[in-house]
Scaffold this motif. Structure first.
Motif, PDB file in Angstrom:
ATOM      1  N   ARG A 257       0.794  -1.201  -0.003  1.00 35.42           N
ATOM      2  CA  ARG A 257      -0.036  -0.054  -0.095  1.00 35.42           C
ATOM      3  C   ARG A 257       0.815   1.351   0.038  1.00 35.42           C
ATOM      4  O   ARG A 257       0.748   2.265  -0.885  1.00 35.42           O
ATOM      5  N   LEU A 258       1.945   1.300   0.915  1.00 37.75           N
ATOM      6  CA  LEU A 258       2.565   2.370   1.013  1.00 37.75           C
ATOM      7  C   LEU A 258       3.672   2.734  -0.282  1.00 37.75           C
ATOM      8  O   LEU A 258       3.700   3.692  -0.929  1.00 37.75           O
ATOM      9  N   PHE A 259       4.206   1.513  -0.855  1.00 39.24           N
ATOM     10  CA  PHE A 259       5.001   1.546  -1.969  1.00 39.24           C
ATOM     11  C   PHE A 259       4.265   2.216  -3.343  1.00 39.24           C
ATOM     12  O   PHE A 259       4.542   3.106  -4.064  1.00 39.24           O
ATOM     13  N   LYS A 260       2.941   1.631  -3.369  1.00 32.86           N
ATOM     14  CA  LYS A 260       2.077   2.281  -4.169  1.00 32.86           C
ATOM     15  C   LYS A 260       1.606   3.480  -4.396  1.00 32.86           C
ATOM     16  O   LYS A 260       1.607   4.393  -5.404  1.00 32.86           O
ATOM     17  N   SER A 261       1.543   4.041  -3.059  1.00 31.51           N
ATOM     18  CA  SER A 261       1.002   5.255  -2.884  1.00 31.51           C
ATOM     19  C   SER A 261       2.190   6.380  -3.214  1.00 31.51           C
ATOM     20  O   SER A 261       1.855   7.575  -3.737  1.00 31.51           O
ATOM     21  N   VAL A 262       3.542   5.715  -3.172  1.00 26.40           N
ATOM     22  CA  VAL A 262       4.567   6.905  -3.523  1.00 26.40           C
ATOM     23  C   VAL A 262       4.806   6.570  -5.000  1.00 26.40           C
ATOM     24  O   VAL A 262       5.295   7.590  -5.786  1.00 26.40           O
ATOM     25  N   TYR A 263       5.106   5.115  -5.555  1.00 26.62           N
ATOM     26  CA  TYR A 263       5.427   4.992  -6.947  1.00 26.62           C
ATOM     27  C   TYR A 263       4.422   4.598  -7.652  1.00 26.62           C
ATOM     28  O   TYR A 263       4.717   4.363  -8.865  1.00 26.62           O
ATOM     29  N   LYS A 264       3.115   4.729  -7.490  1.00 26.26           N
ATOM     30  CA  LYS A 264       2.283   4.236  -8.292  1.00 26.26           C
ATOM     31  C   LYS A 264       2.099   3.077  -8.848  1.00 26.26           C
ATOM     32  O   LYS A 264       1.264   2.798  -9.929  1.00 26.26           O
ATOM     33  N   LEU A 265       3.198   2.113  -8.547  1.00 28.47           N
ATOM     34  CA  LEU A 265       2.932   0.770  -9.135  1.00 28.47           C
ATOM     35  C   LEU A 265       3.161  -0.091  -7.973  1.00 28.47           C
ATOM     36  O   LEU A 265       3.822   0.324  -7.094  1.00 28.47           O
ATOM     37  N   PRO A 266       2.560  -1.440  -8.081  1.00 29.92           N
ATOM     38  CA  PRO A 266       2.895  -2.585  -7.185  1.00 29.92           C
ATOM     39  C   PRO A 266       4.552  -2.772  -7.125  1.00 29.92           C
ATOM     40  O   PRO A 266       5.494  -2.393  -8.281  1.00 29.92           O
ATOM     41  N   VAL A 267       5.128  -3.286  -6.209  1.00 31.48           N
ATOM     42  CA  VAL A 267       6.580  -3.631  -6.110  1.00 31.48           C
ATOM     43  C   VAL A 267       7.277  -4.381  -7.272  1.00 31.48           C
ATOM     44  O   VAL A 267       8.411  -3.590  -7.896  1.00 31.48           O
ATOM     45  N   LEU A 268       6.707  -5.351  -7.713  1.00 30.13           N
ATOM     46  CA  LEU A 268       7.363  -6.297  -8.833  1.00 30.13           C
ATOM     47  C   LEU A 268       7.114  -5.590 -10.119  1.00 30.13           C
ATOM     48  O   LEU A 268       8.069  -5.669 -10.946  1.00 30.13           O
ATOM     49  N   GLN A 269       5.942  -4.790 -10.444  1.00 29.40           N
ATOM     50  CA  GLN A 269       5.997  -4.329 -11.609  1.00 29.40           C
ATOM     51  C   GLN A 269       6.783  -3.154 -11.731  1.00 29.40           C
ATOM     52  O   GLN A 269       7.405  -2.653 -12.832  1.00 29.40           O
ATOM     53  N   PHE A 270       6.874  -2.320 -10.494  1.00 27.97           N
ATOM     54  CA  PHE A 270       7.909  -1.153 -10.617  1.00 27.97           C
ATOM     55  C   PHE A 270       9.415  -1.806 -10.979  1.00 27.97           C
ATOM     56  O   PHE A 270      10.171  -1.269 -11.645  1.00 27.97           O
ATOM     57  N   PHE A 271       9.685  -2.782 -10.283  1.00 26.91           N
ATOM     58  CA  PHE A 271      11.127  -3.572 -10.493  1.00 26.91           C
ATOM     59  C   PHE A 271      11.299  -3.811 -11.716  1.00 26.91           C
ATOM     60  O   PHE A 271      12.359  -3.607 -12.557  1.00 26.91           O
ATOM     61  N   ASN A 272      10.340  -4.382 -12.548  1.00 26.82           N
ATOM     62  CA  ASN A 272      10.247  -4.898 -13.819  1.00 26.82           C
ATOM     63  C   ASN A 272      10.463  -3.796 -14.731  1.00 26.82           C
ATOM     64  O   ASN A 272      11.319  -3.847 -15.773  1.00 26.82           O
TER      65      ASN A 272
END
Length: 329
Positions: A257-272
Motif C-alpha cells: 500500500r505504501l509503495f504504490k502510494s509513492v511510486y504508483k506501481l506495485p513492487v514487482l511491476q515497478f522493479f520490472n
C-alpha cells in the motif's frame, strides 16, 4: 569509541549558497560563489550551482561518500518552494558497471515535505537539482490550466516520484558533460532546467505522471525511498516481499500500500519497469553486446529481454542499438 552516527547535511531551500558556504567552512572545503569542493575523510563533494531570477537555483553535484551521510530537508513554512531532484548512480562501461546504490529517478516535492535521503558508505552519486519559489514558476509559464502548475501550487506537503526516462536523462547528461566548460555552463544549466520543466509538464498532461492521492508520513516515505534504492541495486535479484516487509517492520499489505502510494506501481511491476529502463541505458551508453546486457540484468535469455523490451518501449533492443550506431556514423 568509534562514532557510528551518520553525518547530516541540512538543505537550505531558500538560500542554498549560504549553506554551501557554511559547509565549506565546517569541512575545510572551498566555495567561490559557483563551485563547492570538499575532500575529507567523510566524503568527496564537487558541486556547481547557479542562481537565476529571484530565487531559481540550478545545480549539479557529484558526491562520493566514505561514511554514512544523510541529506535532511525539513519543512519550510515561510515561503513556498518546489524542488526537483534528479539522481543517477554509477556508470555503464564494460569495466565500470557496478551500481552500489541506485538513486536513479526524479524526485519532486515542495518545501513543506519532510524528506531524508541516505548516501550510504562507498557510494558515488550524481544529482541535478532545480529549486525555485512558486512565484518564479508563475513568471515562466502563465497557463493556469495544466496539471503540473496545480501540483506546484499545492502548499500541503507532497512528494512525487518519476522514473528517469531517456528524454530527461539526456538533458541531465548534457548538464553533466558541460559542467567542465566554465564559459558555457551557466547558460546550459538554465536552458536544460527549462527543458526538464517542459518535459514534466507534457508528461503530466498525458498522465505519464500522476498527482499523489495522499500525503505520506515522513518516516514511511524514508522507508520507501530506502526500499527503492536497495531493490534496484541488483536487477538480477527479484525482490522478496516477505524479506523486505520483515526488514522494515511492516506487513506485506502495508508495504504494498505504501509503495504504490509513492511510486504508483506495485513492487514487482515497478522493479520490472526499471529493469527495462536500465537495459535501455546499457544499450545506449555502453558497448556491451545485447546478450551481455541481458545476462548482466538477470533476464533468462536475450529473447526474454527483447520481448519484454519491445512490449514496453514499442521497439526492439536491436532496433535501438542499430539506430544509435547509424547516428554515431
Amino acid at each position: 569509541m568509534e562514532n557510528t552516527e551518520p553525518y547530516k547535511l541540512y538543505a537550505n531551500v531558500e538560500e542554498p549558497h549560504k549553506a554551501f558556504k557554511k559547509l565549506a567552512e565546517e569541512q575545510n572545503g572551498s566555495w567561490n560563489g559557483e563551485e563547492l569542493q570538499v575532500h575529507n575523510d567523510l566524503f568527496d563533494l564537487n558541486l556547481i550551482s547557479y542562481h537565476y531570477m529571484d530565487g531559481l537555483y540550478v545545480e549539479f553535484s557529484n558526491m562520493a561518500t566514505r561514511e554514512p551521510t544523510y541529506l535532511i530537508h525539513e519543512p519550510h513554512g515561510d515561503k513556498h518552494f518546489i524542488i526537483i531532484r534528479i539522481g543517477f548512480t554509477g556508470s555503464y562501461g564494460k569495466n565500470q558497471n557496478t551500481r552500489k546504490f541506485n538513486h536513479d529517478g526524479i524526485f519532486i516535492y515542495n518545501s513543506n515535505q519532510q524528506l531524508d535521503i541516505e548516501y550510504p558508505v562507498q557510494s558515488n552519486n550524481h544529482w541535478m537539482i532545480i529549486r525555485f519559489p512558486i512565484t518564479d514558476y508563475q513568471k515562466i509559464d502563465r497557463d493556469p490550466s495544466f496539471k503540473l502548475k496545480k501540483l506546484f501550487e499545492d502548499k500541503s506537503p507532497w512528494f512525487q516520484y518519476y522514473s528517469l526516462d531517456p528524454e530527461i536523462e539526456s538533458y541531465v547528461k548534457e548538464v553533466h558533460t558541460i559542467s567542465e566548460n566554465i564559459s558555457r555552463r551557466r547558460m546550459v544549466f538554465f536552458s536544460r532546467a527549462i527543458d526538464i520543466l517542459a518535459a514534466l509538464k507534457d508528461k503530466m498532461e498525458t498522465d505519464e505522471i500522476h498527482v499523489p492521492k495522499a500525503n505520506i508520513h515522513p518516516e514511511d516515505l524514508k522507508s520507501m525511498l530506502l526500499i527503492k534504492d536497495q531493490m534496484l541495486f541488483d536487477f538480477t535479484v527479484l525482490p522478496n516481499l516477505d524479506d523486505i516487509s520483515k526488514e522494515h517492520g511492516m506487513s506485506i499489505s502495508k508495504l504494498n500500500r505504501l509503495f504504490k502510494s509513492v511510486y504508483k506501481l506495485p513492487v514487482l511491476q515497478f522493479f520490472n519497469q526499471h529493469k527495462l529502463e536500465e537495459a535501455h541505458r546499457h544499450i545506449k551508453y555502453s558497448d556491451k553486446s545485447l546478450t551481455e546486457i541481458a545476462f548482466d540484468l538477470g533476464f533468462s535469455n536475450l529473447g526474454h529481454m527483447s520481448r519484454s523490451f519491445k512490449s514496453y518501449f514499442g521497439y526492439s533492443p536491436s532496433y535501438l542499438r542499430s539506430s544509435l550506431q547509424q547516428q554515431s556514423a
